[in-house]
Design a protein around this motif. Structure first.
Motif, short mmCIF file in Angstrom:
data_model
loop_
_atom_site.label_atom_id
_atom_site.label_comp_id
_atom_site.label_asym_id
_atom_site.label_seq_id
_atom_site.Cartn_x
_atom_site.Cartn_y
_atom_site.Cartn_z
N VAL A 60 1.11 -0.98 0.32
CA VAL A 60 0.05 0.38 0.07
C VAL A 60 1.05 1.30 -0.73
CG1 VAL A 60 -1.56 1.13 0.97
CG2 VAL A 60 -2.10 -1.20 0.94
N ALA A 61 1.92 1.14 0.89
CA ALA A 61 2.57 2.22 1.05
C ALA A 61 3.63 2.89 -0.38
CB ALA A 61 3.94 2.22 2.19
N ILE A 62 4.28 1.62 -0.89
CA ILE A 62 4.74 1.66 -2.27
C ILE A 62 3.90 2.10 -3.25
CG2 ILE A 62 5.94 1.00 -4.02
CD1 ILE A 62 7.95 1.62 -1.80
N TYR A 63 2.28 1.49 -3.36
CA TYR A 63 1.46 1.96 -4.33
C TYR A 63 1.57 3.12 -4.53
CZ TYR A 63 -2.20 1.87 -7.77
OH TYR A 63 -3.22 2.17 -8.12
N LEU A 64 1.09 4.26 -3.20
CA LEU A 64 0.97 5.00 -3.22
C LEU A 64 1.45 6.63 -3.18
CD1 LEU A 64 -1.51 4.70 0.40
CD2 LEU A 64 -2.22 5.53 -2.05
N VAL A 65 3.18 5.85 -3.01
CA VAL A 65 4.39 6.72 -2.76
C VAL A 65 4.52 6.77 -4.32
CG1 VAL A 65 6.38 6.62 -3.61
CG2 VAL A 65 5.13 6.51 -1.10
N LEU A 66 4.21 5.81 -4.89
CA LEU A 66 4.83 5.85 -6.62
C LEU A 66 3.70 6.74 -7.34
CD1 LEU A 66 5.51 1.65 -7.84
CD2 LEU A 66 6.99 4.05 -8.39
N LEU A 67 2.13 6.20 -7.68
CA LEU A 67 1.14 7.47 -7.40
C LEU A 67 1.02 8.99 -7.46
CD1 LEU A 67 -1.86 7.32 -8.54
CD2 LEU A 67 -2.50 7.51 -6.43
N VAL A 68 2.02 9.08 -6.67
CA VAL A 68 1.78 10.54 -6.39
C VAL A 68 3.51 11.29 -6.50
CG1 VAL A 68 3.52 11.97 -4.58
CG2 VAL A 68 1.20 10.74 -3.46
N VAL A 69 4.38 9.81 -6.92
CA VAL A 69 5.77 10.04 -7.69
C VAL A 69 5.39 10.48 -9.05
CG1 VAL A 69 7.13 9.45 -8.74
CG2 VAL A 69 6.89 9.78 -6.13
N PHE A 70 4.69 9.84 -10.12
CA PHE A 70 4.18 10.53 -11.49
C PHE A 70 3.02 10.87 -11.19
CE2 PHE A 70 6.24 5.72 -11.87
CZ PHE A 70 6.72 6.16 -12.38
N LYS A 71 2.18 11.27 -9.83
CA LYS A 71 1.63 12.64 -10.41
C LYS A 71 1.94 13.57 -10.37
CE LYS A 71 -2.62 14.45 -9.98
NZ LYS A 71 -3.30 15.06 -10.96
N ILE A 72 3.50 14.03 -10.01
CA ILE A 72 4.24 14.68 -9.86
C ILE A 72 4.98 15.38 -10.55
CG2 ILE A 72 6.49 15.99 -8.62
CD1 ILE A 72 4.94 15.16 -5.86
N ALA A 73 5.13 13.85 -11.42
CA ALA A 73 6.49 13.73 -13.09
C ALA A 73 5.03 14.49 -13.91
CB ALA A 73 6.80 12.97 -12.50
N GLY A 74 4.29 14.33 -14.39
CA GLY A 74 2.30 14.67 -14.79
C GLY A 74 2.88 13.99 -16.17
N ARG A 75 1.89 14.48 -16.96
CA ARG A 75 1.86 13.02 -17.79
C ARG A 75 3.13 13.49 -19.20
NH1 ARG A 75 -4.84 16.00 -18.80
NH2 ARG A 75 -3.34 17.28 -17.44
N ARG A 76 3.83 14.22 -19.09
CA ARG A 76 4.57 14.52 -20.24
C ARG A 76 5.78 12.97 -19.89
NH1 ARG A 76 9.25 15.50 -21.96
NH2 ARG A 76 9.29 16.89 -24.01
N ASP A 81 -5.45 -1.26 -6.64
CA ASP A 81 -5.81 -0.72 -8.48
C ASP A 81 -7.38 -0.67 -7.46
OD1 ASP A 81 -4.85 0.93 -10.27
OD2 ASP A 81 -6.25 -1.24 -11.70
N MET A 82 -7.70 -1.80 -7.94
CA MET A 82 -9.38 -2.10 -8.02
C MET A 82 -10.13 -1.07 -7.19
SD MET A 82 -9.74 -6.16 -8.59
CE MET A 82 -11.50 -5.79 -8.15
N LEU A 83 -9.70 -0.88 -6.33
CA LEU A 83 -10.42 0.29 -4.85
C LEU A 83 -10.49 1.56 -5.82
CD1 LEU A 83 -9.20 -1.22 -1.43
CD2 LEU A 83 -11.61 -0.99 -2.27
N PHE A 84 -8.95 2.05 -5.93
CA PHE A 84 -9.39 3.16 -6.60
C PHE A 84 -9.95 3.10 -7.96
CE2 PHE A 84 -5.00 4.33 -4.85
CZ PHE A 84 -5.16 6.08 -4.18
N GLY A 85 -10.02 2.25 -8.97
CA GLY A 85 -10.77 2.35 -9.77
C GLY A 85 -12.71 2.99 -9.51
N MET A 86 -12.66 1.88 -7.80
CA MET A 86 -14.48 2.09 -8.01
C MET A 86 -14.07 4.15 -7.69
SD MET A 86 -15.27 -1.86 -5.87
CE MET A 86 -15.55 -0.60 -4.69
N VAL A 87 -13.33 4.30 -6.40
CA VAL A 87 -13.45 5.59 -6.03
C VAL A 87 -13.42 6.57 -6.95
CG1 VAL A 87 -12.26 7.46 -5.45
CG2 VAL A 87 -11.97 5.28 -3.82
N LYS A 88 -12.27 6.21 -8.31
CA LYS A 88 -12.67 7.50 -9.34
C LYS A 88 -14.22 6.93 -9.95
CE LYS A 88 -9.53 5.77 -11.23
NZ LYS A 88 -8.14 5.78 -12.56
#
Length: 148
Positions: A8-24, A69-76
């Motif tokens: 869970v911790a690594i998933y959230l860290v990677l989510l934040v890192v790639f969000k900060i890095a941007g879609r580029r 990932d499924m939980l985030f999909g349901m949240v979205k």
């Protein structure tokens, strides 16, 4: 339980890192991006599994990541505004042949990125021929020609 918390911790860290890095970062992979992805993968594996290299540990980690990932999909799907917050929203970069420099700067997209997408997808060689260029949530640039 330790493995689930790590996942869970690594998933959230990677989510934040790639969000900060941007879609580029999703736009096009260079050799540097591939090397970086491999290093991130190796570091992530070590952080997720620690010293437990058992099949059970790996299976538990994989199941945890898929469930998150499924939980985030349901949240979205069910929480208004969550999808825009997690995945972002499409950004118009070109409108009626005019570059929108402020939006391009915020998205870290250059004119060359837009033109590469226009050439590859539509065979367009001039900005003036683009009605809209839209940076999509997945990092790709959609091109709508003035003829469309």
């Amino acid at each position: 339980m330790d493995m689930i918390i790590r996942a869970v911790a690594i998933y959230l860290v990677l989510l934040v890192v790639f969000k900060i890095a941007g879609r580029r970062t999703l736009l096009q992979m260079t050799s540097f991006d591939l090397i970086l992805l491999l290093i991130i993968s190796e570091a992530t594996q070590q952080a997720l599994l620690g010293n437990d290299f058992s099949i059970t540990g790996a299976a538990l980690t994989i199941i945890t990541l898929v469930v998150i990932d499924m939980l985030f999909g349901m949240v979205k799907k069910y929480v208004s505004g969550a999808e825009s917050m997690i995945d972002g929203s499409p950004v118009i970069l070109v409108e009626n042949g005019e570059l929108l420099y402020e939006k391009m700067k915020l998205a870290d997209i250059s004119c060359d990125d837009i033109m590469a997408s226009a050439r590859n997808n539509q065979g367009i060689y001039k900005i003036a021929d683009i009605k809209f260029a839209i940076l999509e949530r997945n990092g790709h640039i959609s091109i709508i020609t003035k003829e469309s």
